[in-house]
Design a protein around this motif. Structure first.
Motif, PDB file in Angstrom:
ATOM      1  N   SER A   1       0.831  -1.199   0.000  1.00 25.02           N
ATOM      2  CA  SER A   1       0.000   0.000   0.000  1.00 25.02           C
ATOM      3  C   SER A   1       0.865   1.248   0.000  1.00 25.02           C
ATOM      4  O   SER A   1       1.873   1.317   0.712  1.00 25.02           O
ATOM      5  CB  SER A   1      -0.917   0.008   1.226  1.00 25.02           C
ATOM      6  OG  SER A   1      -1.553   1.268   1.354  1.00 25.02           O
ATOM      7  N   PRO A   2       0.518   2.263  -0.781  1.00 23.78           N
ATOM      8  CA  PRO A   2       1.268   3.521  -0.745  1.00 23.78           C
ATOM      9  C   PRO A   2       1.112   4.273   0.566  1.00 23.78           C
ATOM     10  O   PRO A   2       1.802   5.243   0.812  1.00 23.78           O
ATOM     11  CB  PRO A   2       0.672   4.322  -1.903  1.00 23.78           C
ATOM     12  CG  PRO A   2      -0.696   3.781  -2.075  1.00 23.78           C
ATOM     13  CD  PRO A   2      -0.590   2.315  -1.758  1.00 23.78           C
ATOM     14  N   TYR A   3       0.208   3.796   1.439  1.00 23.14           N
ATOM     15  CA  TYR A   3       0.001   4.432   2.738  1.00 23.14           C
ATOM     16  C   TYR A   3       0.654   3.631   3.865  1.00 23.14           C
ATOM     17  O   TYR A   3       0.304   3.776   5.022  1.00 23.14           O
ATOM     18  CB  TYR A   3      -1.496   4.578   3.021  1.00 23.14           C
ATOM     19  CG  TYR A   3      -2.254   5.211   1.893  1.00 23.14           C
ATOM     20  CD1 TYR A   3      -2.186   6.570   1.662  1.00 23.14           C
ATOM     21  CD2 TYR A   3      -3.024   4.431   1.034  1.00 23.14           C
ATOM     22  CE1 TYR A   3      -2.863   7.155   0.613  1.00 23.14           C
ATOM     23  CE2 TYR A   3      -3.714   5.014  -0.013  1.00 23.14           C
ATOM     24  CZ  TYR A   3      -3.627   6.373  -0.220  1.00 23.14           C
ATOM     25  OH  TYR A   3      -4.297   6.937  -1.261  1.00 23.14           O
ATOM     26  N   ALA A   4       1.586   2.768   3.486  1.00 24.25           N
ATOM     27  CA  ALA A   4       2.188   1.875   4.481  1.00 24.25           C
ATOM     28  C   ALA A   4       2.905   2.636   5.587  1.00 24.25           C
ATOM     29  O   ALA A   4       3.034   2.147   6.711  1.00 24.25           O
ATOM     30  CB  ALA A   4       3.158   0.923   3.795  1.00 24.25           C
TER      31      ALA A   4
ATOM     32  N   SER B   1      -2.240   5.742  10.682  1.00 21.42           N
ATOM     33  CA  SER B   1      -3.618   6.196  10.867  1.00 21.42           C
ATOM     34  C   SER B   1      -4.477   5.946   9.638  1.00 21.42           C
ATOM     35  O   SER B   1      -5.690   5.803   9.737  1.00 21.42           O
ATOM     36  CB  SER B   1      -3.640   7.688  11.210  1.00 21.42           C
ATOM     37  OG  SER B   1      -3.100   8.439  10.142  1.00 21.42           O
ATOM     38  N   SER B   2      -3.883   5.928   8.465  1.00 17.05           N
ATOM     39  CA  SER B   2      -4.660   5.738   7.242  1.00 17.05           C
ATOM     40  C   SER B   2      -4.511   4.344   6.667  1.00 17.05           C
ATOM     41  O   SER B   2      -5.174   4.008   5.699  1.00 17.05           O
ATOM     42  CB  SER B   2      -4.234   6.760   6.184  1.00 17.05           C
ATOM     43  OG  SER B   2      -2.868   6.579   5.860  1.00 17.05           O
ATOM     44  N   LEU B   3      -3.619   3.564   7.256  1.00 20.11           N
ATOM     45  CA  LEU B   3      -3.407   2.219   6.719  1.00 20.11           C
ATOM     46  C   LEU B   3      -4.678   1.395   6.793  1.00 20.11           C
ATOM     47  O   LEU B   3      -5.066   0.718   5.842  1.00 20.11           O
ATOM     48  CB  LEU B   3      -2.274   1.523   7.481  1.00 20.11           C
ATOM     49  CG  LEU B   3      -1.958   0.085   7.059  1.00 20.11           C
ATOM     50  CD1 LEU B   3      -1.551   0.055   5.591  1.00 20.11           C
ATOM     51  CD2 LEU B   3      -0.862  -0.511   7.930  1.00 20.11           C
ATOM     52  N   ALA B   4      -5.377   1.469   7.934  1.00 17.60           N
ATOM     53  CA  ALA B   4      -6.608   0.685   8.078  1.00 17.60           C
ATOM     54  C   ALA B   4      -7.656   1.137   7.077  1.00 17.60           C
ATOM     55  O   ALA B   4      -8.381   0.327   6.500  1.00 17.60           O
ATOM     56  CB  ALA B   4      -7.146   0.814   9.498  1.00 17.60           C
ATOM     57  N   ALA B   5      -7.713   2.438   6.849  1.00 14.02           N
ATOM     58  CA  ALA B   5      -8.696   2.958   5.896  1.00 14.02           C
ATOM     59  C   ALA B   5      -8.415   2.451   4.500  1.00 14.02           C
ATOM     60  O   ALA B   5      -9.318   2.098   3.753  1.00 14.02           O
ATOM     61  CB  ALA B   5      -8.687   4.484   5.916  1.00 14.02           C
ATOM     62  N   SER B   6      -7.131   2.408   4.137  1.00 14.71           N
ATOM     63  CA  SER B   6      -6.785   1.947   2.803  1.00 14.71           C
ATOM     64  C   SER B   6      -6.978   0.446   2.669  1.00 14.71           C
ATOM     65  O   SER B   6      -7.465  -0.043   1.669  1.00 14.71           O
ATOM     66  CB  SER B   6      -5.329   2.314   2.477  1.00 14.71           C
ATOM     67  OG  SER B   6      -4.978   1.851   1.197  1.00 14.71           O
ATOM     68  N   THR B   7      -6.578  -0.294   3.713  1.00 16.51           N
ATOM     69  CA  THR B   7      -6.685  -1.748   3.648  1.00 16.51           C
ATOM     70  C   THR B   7      -8.130  -2.191   3.584  1.00 16.51           C
ATOM     71  O   THR B   7      -8.462  -3.185   2.936  1.00 16.51           O
ATOM     72  CB  THR B   7      -6.002  -2.374   4.886  1.00 16.51           C
ATOM     73  OG1 THR B   7      -4.652  -1.920   4.938  1.00 16.51           O
ATOM     74  CG2 THR B   7      -6.034  -3.881   4.806  1.00 16.51           C
ATOM     75  N   SER B   8      -9.046  -1.483   4.251  1.00 13.11           N
ATOM     76  CA  SER B   8     -10.446  -1.886   4.243  1.00 13.11           C
ATOM     77  C   SER B   8     -11.021  -1.851   2.842  1.00 13.11           C
ATOM     78  O   SER B   8     -12.007  -2.512   2.557  1.00 13.11           O
ATOM     79  CB  SER B   8     -11.258  -0.989   5.175  1.00 13.11           C
ATOM     80  OG  SER B   8     -11.288   0.341   4.681  1.00 13.11           O
TER      81      SER B   8
ATOM     82  N   ARG C   1     -10.571   8.799   1.883  1.00 14.01           N
ATOM     83  CA  ARG C   1     -10.303   9.097   3.298  1.00 14.01           C
ATOM     84  C   ARG C   1      -8.835   8.898   3.626  1.00 14.01           C
ATOM     85  O   ARG C   1      -8.245   9.677   4.377  1.00 14.01           O
ATOM     86  CB  ARG C   1     -11.176   8.217   4.194  1.00 14.01           C
ATOM     87  CG  ARG C   1     -11.069   8.584   5.664  1.00 14.01           C
ATOM     88  CD  ARG C   1     -12.182   7.948   6.468  1.00 14.01           C
ATOM     89  NE  ARG C   1     -12.127   8.322   7.868  1.00 14.01           N
ATOM     90  CZ  ARG C   1     -12.565   9.486   8.350  1.00 14.01           C
ATOM     91  NH1 ARG C   1     -13.093  10.370   7.537  1.00 14.01           N
ATOM     92  NH2 ARG C   1     -12.487   9.761   9.630  1.00 14.01           N
ATOM     93  N   ALA C   2      -8.209   7.858   3.062  1.00 11.75           N
ATOM     94  CA  ALA C   2      -6.788   7.633   3.307  1.00 11.75           C
ATOM     95  C   ALA C   2      -5.959   8.793   2.775  1.00 11.75           C
ATOM     96  O   ALA C   2      -4.986   9.218   3.400  1.00 11.75           O
ATOM     97  CB  ALA C   2      -6.357   6.322   2.649  1.00 11.75           C
TER      98      ALA C   2
END
Length: 373
Positions: free
Chosen positions: A237-240, A244-251, A313-314
């Motif tokens: 993920s580019p948000y790795a 705080s945004s990792l969960a949002a991106s992974t979902s 959101r991420a």
């Protein structure tokens, strides 16, 4: 009292072959209704009533889940360029739902109008798939390249910039990045046009296996449009670096899996014609396969919306850094303009097939022989 003025419903033996649906025996409207009769039929138990409501009511459900995006902390104004890709996606969804519900409501005005209604329906499906592609390209790009909400009119920036010429996402192949940046949207638009041509042709040439052809034809834009997501699943993920945004991106991955599941179920239902195949006549008014097809496709759209929202959101939780990349951000021309150009092409295809339908069915002035319901 008003509904008593509407024409009585018919059996499958009393309507033209063009109007008959497999394993649906009753509840037919003869294709000579006035506009008033068609509108009133939305409140009668016909075999199209459920088809209308299962795509009309979802317009309001979709709107309910959409509006929260614009109230998130850090979100720009709803008319900011940052949201242009989202709005083109929304327009595609609304076009799909409204065209489908309208087609099912008005298709009994005449055989020609019936053909035109479903040509427009097929065109709206292509508009929806291309709108999805625009949203995926700008929010789920495999390099993590997005428009920063802090400067909506500014250039795109890499969330994880690497050295010059090195993909931002670990494991990303330069050739694949070139594909997404250069060919992805043109290919998505070409596939959308091919799908409209193929589906419209099933109403005039490939009628025997029309449901199978239409179902599989629209699998092609799904695979093309979803390539950024497939690529994201295979890379980090580019948000790795942003917990705080990792969960949002992974979902978003979970929503995508559910999106695929609902699409698969809808395809199976549409091809198999279950449950009416198992009990002809029992599901003529409510519960037949096309109504379930509408429900499952809308569930897939809702999960797709949630997936896009999670990516937005991420981005808002982890704004891009300052160094810009060479790709421009979303503009009115690259979002609304491209969508309008595609729609102009689709409309020209619909006009051509409609002219052909008028040549085939325009001279038919059949009347129902019996009125048994």
């Amino acid at each position: 009292m008003i509904l008593k003025c509407v024409q009585p419903l018919l059996r499958h033996t009393d309507v033209p072959p063009r109007v008959k649906e497999s394993f649906i025996l009753t509840g037919y409207r003869f294709p000579n209704y006035s506009l008033r009769d068609c509108l009133l039929s939305a409140f009668r138990p016909t075999n199209e009533t459920g088809n209308f409501w299962t795509h009309f009511l979802p317009v309001f459900v979709f709107s309910y889940y959409l509006v929260e995006v614009f109230g998130w902390e850090g979100a720009p104004e709803s008319d900011a360029p940052f949201f242009y890709p989202l709005w083109t996606y929304v327009l595609g969804v609304f076009a799909l739902l409204m065209a489908s519900s309208t087609a099912h409501l008005l298709n009994s005005m005449s055989l020609v109008v019936r053909e035109v209604c479903f040509f427009v329906d097929y065109g709206s499906i292509s508009a929806y798939t291309f709108g999805s592609s625009l949203a995926y390209y700008h929010y789920i790009h495999p390099r993590g390249v997005v428009a920063g909400p802090g400067d909506p009119s500014g250039p795109r920036v890499d969330l994880n910039p690497g050295p010059e010429g090195v993909p931002a996402v670990p494991g990303a192949a330069p050739g694949m990045c070139w594909f997404f940046e250069t060919l992805y949207l043109p290919l998505a638009s070409c596939v959308a046009i091919i799908c409209v041509l193929s589906c419209c042709n099933t109403r005039q040439s490939w009628t025997k296996h029309r449901y199978v052809i239409r179902t599989f034809v629209f699998l092609l834009p799904f695979f093309v449009s979803s390539t950024p997501i497939f690529y994201r699943l295979l890379t980090r993920s580019p948000y790795a670096n942003a917990p705080s945004s990792l969960a949002a991106s992974t979902s978003g991955h979970t929503f995508f899996y559910r999106h695929c599941l609902w699409l698969l179920v809808s395809a199976v239902v549409n091809i198999s014609k279950v449950p009416e195949r198992l009990a002809p006549g029992w599901f003529d008014i409510m519960g037949h396969s096309h109504q379930w097809f509408h429900c499952f496709t809308f569930l897939s759209i809702l999960d797709e919306l949630e997936m896009i929202k999670s990516e937005v959101r991420a981005i808002l939780l982890y704004p891009p850094p300052a160094p810009p990349s060479r790709l421009p951000g979303p503009t009115a021309a690259s979002t609304y303009g491209v969508m309008l150009l595609l729609q102009a092409t689709i409309i020209s295809i619909i006009v051509w097939f409609s002219w052909n339908a008028n040549r085939i069915y325009g001279g038919q002035r059949e009347q129902p022989e019996k009125k048994l319901q």
